[in-house]
Design an enzyme around this catalytic site. Structure first.
Site, PDB file in Angstrom:
ATOM      1  N   SER A  40       0.828  -1.208   0.000  1.00  0.00           N
ATOM      2  CA  SER A  40       0.000   0.000   0.000  1.00  0.00           C
ATOM      3  C   SER A  40       0.857   1.250   0.000  1.00  0.00           C
ATOM      4  CB  SER A  40      -0.851   0.043   1.272  1.00  0.00           C
ATOM      5  OG  SER A  40      -1.587  -1.128   1.408  1.00  0.00           O
ATOM      6  N   HIS A  83      -1.534  -2.958  -7.016  1.00  0.00           N
ATOM      7  CA  HIS A  83      -2.219  -2.599  -5.769  1.00  0.00           C
ATOM      8  C   HIS A  83      -3.719  -2.817  -5.920  1.00  0.00           C
ATOM      9  CE1 HIS A  83      -3.135   0.773  -2.641  1.00  0.00           C
ATOM     10  NE2 HIS A  83      -3.182  -0.421  -2.101  1.00  0.00           N
ATOM     11  N   GLU A  95      -4.426  -0.336  -8.894  1.00  0.00           N
ATOM     12  CA  GLU A  95      -3.494   0.792  -9.095  1.00  0.00           C
ATOM     13  C   GLU A  95      -2.150   0.163  -9.474  1.00  0.00           C
ATOM     14  OE1 GLU A  95      -2.645   3.010  -5.453  1.00  0.00           O
ATOM     15  OE2 GLU A  95      -2.601   4.879  -6.566  1.00  0.00           O
ATOM     16  N   ASN A 120      -3.512   5.962  -1.390  1.00  0.00           N
ATOM     17  CA  ASN A 120      -3.331   6.131   0.055  1.00  0.00           C
ATOM     18  C   ASN A 120      -2.793   7.496   0.441  1.00  0.00           C
ATOM     19  OD1 ASN A 120      -4.396   3.781   1.231  1.00  0.00           O
ATOM     20  ND2 ASN A 120      -2.765   2.634   0.243  1.00  0.00           N
TER      21      ASN A 120
HETATM   22  P1  NAD Z   1      -3.068  -9.488   6.560  1.00  0.00           P
HETATM   23  O1  NAD Z   1      -2.423  -9.185   7.869  1.00  0.00           O
HETATM   24  O2  NAD Z   1      -4.526  -9.799   6.515  1.00  0.00           O
HETATM   25  O3  NAD Z   1      -2.302 -10.719   5.830  1.00  0.00           O
HETATM   26  C1  NAD Z   1      -0.911 -10.781   5.710  1.00  0.00           C
HETATM   27  C2  NAD Z   1      -0.547 -12.249   5.589  1.00  0.00           C
HETATM   28  O4  NAD Z   1       0.856 -12.336   5.306  1.00  0.00           O
HETATM   29  C3  NAD Z   1      -0.790 -13.069   6.869  1.00  0.00           C
HETATM   30  O5  NAD Z   1      -1.599 -14.191   6.560  1.00  0.00           O
HETATM   31  C4  NAD Z   1       0.618 -13.497   7.317  1.00  0.00           C
HETATM   32  O6  NAD Z   1       0.639 -14.785   7.907  1.00  0.00           O
HETATM   33  C5  NAD Z   1       1.360 -13.483   5.981  1.00  0.00           C
HETATM   34  N1  NAD Z   1       2.801 -13.342   6.131  1.00  0.00           N
HETATM   35  C6  NAD Z   1       3.495 -12.491   6.909  1.00  0.00           C
HETATM   36  N2  NAD Z   1       4.817 -12.673   6.753  1.00  0.00           N
HETATM   37  C7  NAD Z   1       4.971 -13.666   5.839  1.00  0.00           C
HETATM   38  C8  NAD Z   1       6.092 -14.298   5.252  1.00  0.00           C
HETATM   39  N3  NAD Z   1       7.342 -13.946   5.568  1.00  0.00           N
HETATM   40  N4  NAD Z   1       5.878 -15.283   4.349  1.00  0.00           N
HETATM   41  C9  NAD Z   1       4.614 -15.645   4.012  1.00  0.00           C
HETATM   42  N5  NAD Z   1       3.510 -15.075   4.541  1.00  0.00           N
HETATM   43  C10 NAD Z   1       3.681 -14.100   5.436  1.00  0.00           C
HETATM   44  O7  NAD Z   1      -2.721  -8.237   5.630  1.00  0.00           O
HETATM   45  P2  NAD Z   1      -3.505  -7.722   4.330  1.00  0.00           P
HETATM   46  O8  NAD Z   1      -4.504  -6.724   4.752  1.00  0.00           O
HETATM   47  O9  NAD Z   1      -3.899  -8.891   3.485  1.00  0.00           O
HETATM   48  O10 NAD Z   1      -2.339  -6.898   3.603  1.00  0.00           O
HETATM   49  C11 NAD Z   1      -1.378  -7.551   2.797  1.00  0.00           C
HETATM   50  C12 NAD Z   1      -0.712  -6.514   1.913  1.00  0.00           C
HETATM   51  O11 NAD Z   1      -1.719  -5.883   1.102  1.00  0.00           O
HETATM   52  C13 NAD Z   1      -0.017  -5.397   2.661  1.00  0.00           C
HETATM   53  O12 NAD Z   1       1.123  -5.000   1.965  1.00  0.00           O
HETATM   54  C14 NAD Z   1      -1.066  -4.293   2.668  1.00  0.00           C
HETATM   55  O13 NAD Z   1      -0.492  -3.008   2.803  1.00  0.00           O
HETATM   56  C15 NAD Z   1      -1.674  -4.480   1.296  1.00  0.00           C
HETATM   57  N6  NAD Z   1      -3.021  -3.944   1.107  1.00  0.00           N
HETATM   58  C16 NAD Z   1      -3.944  -4.072   2.090  1.00  0.00           C
HETATM   59  C17 NAD Z   1      -5.224  -3.559   1.888  1.00  0.00           C
HETATM   60  C18 NAD Z   1      -6.296  -3.712   2.941  1.00  0.00           C
HETATM   61  O14 NAD Z   1      -7.351  -3.067   2.807  1.00  0.00           O
HETATM   62  N7  NAD Z   1      -6.103  -4.527   3.958  1.00  0.00           N
HETATM   63  C19 NAD Z   1      -5.560  -2.937   0.668  1.00  0.00           C
HETATM   64  C20 NAD Z   1      -4.589  -2.864  -0.341  1.00  0.00           C
HETATM   65  C21 NAD Z   1      -3.320  -3.361  -0.097  1.00  0.00           C
END
Ligand code: NAD
Length: 287
Positions: free
Chosen positions: A123, A144, A156, A194
């Protein structure tokens, strides 16, 4: 525009809120998908969520039961990143921590085919900085997606300093192949989405902290007055308060302006483990 090749799988790391949605849309669009997460529980929960969402689509007669099982059959959980050898596109969707993402790209770079696209769903972390971890920064790009991935139309696409036009075109075509609308941005902190959204969410939290109004009134005013589909506090709960906090910290550090400093109340909520929908408590309570 590049032709879409469905004979080679898509690789996804991270099966959390975003990763599971990314897995679902590619599998539903006919791609084989390999997914890895550091947590086995996250994989189990991702498969259960995808199953539930597909079942709902069957009930609503949007897809058939056969299409549901074919989609599930296309998803392969893997234990080890060394299994990502055949992928055409690798998407990292792990936690929003630079070190976590860098370690993942270090671990997969030599495993992936030399011409596979390396994408991150970050993000806010610099695409150029993550690309520099790999041997082929021209193949590195930000992809994204938005939450919930199966519903939100936008991707994005973020160009790093070295990202090639050929990489952009292939990712643009792949985004369209899974039913999304890709829009292009350059690599700056928070990109477009963002950089604009997070200061609004932060300001809503400061309003709450200052006692300007209740969460319901803050959200209601933004929803009804600005025609937003949901208010900023409910949206923050949906995104994840930890994710919002991490993004604001990146904006604050990299753009160097006080207006991006995370609200103390946001920090407190994160420290208390009230992360929003995923922990069933944020600015609101969830069943
Ligand atoms: P989340 O916390 O729901 O999921 C992250 C996952 O990554 C977890 O299941 C965790 O176990 C796994 N993980 C962590 N370290 C790891 C590793 N070394 N190897 C393998 N797996 C690993 O987070 P999310 O909300 O799904 O966000 C994930 C990404 O997407 C982030 O970069 C976030 O900024 C981005 N993002 C999130 C949103 C949102 O609305 N939540 C929107 C757009 C982008």
């Amino acid at each position: 525009m590049s032709a879409i090749d469905k004979s080679k799988p898509i690789g996804v790391v991270g099966a959390g809120a975003m990763g599971r949605g990314i897995v679902q849309i590619f599998a539903q669009s006919g791609f084989d998908v390999m997914v890895h997460d550091a947590s086995a529980a996250a994989i189990d929960s991702a498969i259960a969520t995808i199953n539930k969402l597909l079942e709902r689509s069957v009930t609503k007669e949007r897809i058939t039961a056969d299409q549901k099982s074919a989609t599930l059959m296309r998803i392969t959980p893997i234990n080890d990143v060394s299994e990502f050898k055949p992928v055409q596109l690798f998407i990292e969707a792990a936690s929003e921590k630079p070190e976590v993402k860098k370690n993942i790209f270090k671990a997969v770079d030599d495993v992936l085919p030399s011409d596979a696209i390396r994408a991150t769903n970050t993000s806010s972390i610099s695409i150029t900085e993550l690309a520099a971890i790999t041997k082929t920064p021209e193949l590195f790009i930000g992809m994204h997606f938005f939450n919930p991935v199966p519903v939100m139309k936008l991707v994005e696409i973020v160009m790093g300093l070295e990202t090639s036009e050929a990489t952009y075109e292939k990712v643009h075509a792949l985004a369209e192949a899974v039913g999304k609308t890709p829009l292009r941005a350059n690599d700056h902190p928070g990109f477009v989405s963002n950089r604009i959204l997070m200061p609004m969410i932060n300001e809503a939290i400061l309003c709450l902290q200052d006692g300007v109004a209740t969460p319901e009134a803050i959200d209601g005013i933004m929803q009804l007055g600005m025609a937003h589909p949901m208010g900023p506090l409910r949206l923050a709960d949906l995104i994840g308060l930890d994710v919002c906090y991490d993004i604001l910290n990146v904006l604050h550090r990299d753009l160097g302006e006080d207006k991006y400093r995370p609200a103390p109340l946001l920090r407190k909520m994160v420290l208390a483990g009230r992360l929003g929908n995923k922990t069933k408590q944020g600015f609101y309570k969830y069943e």
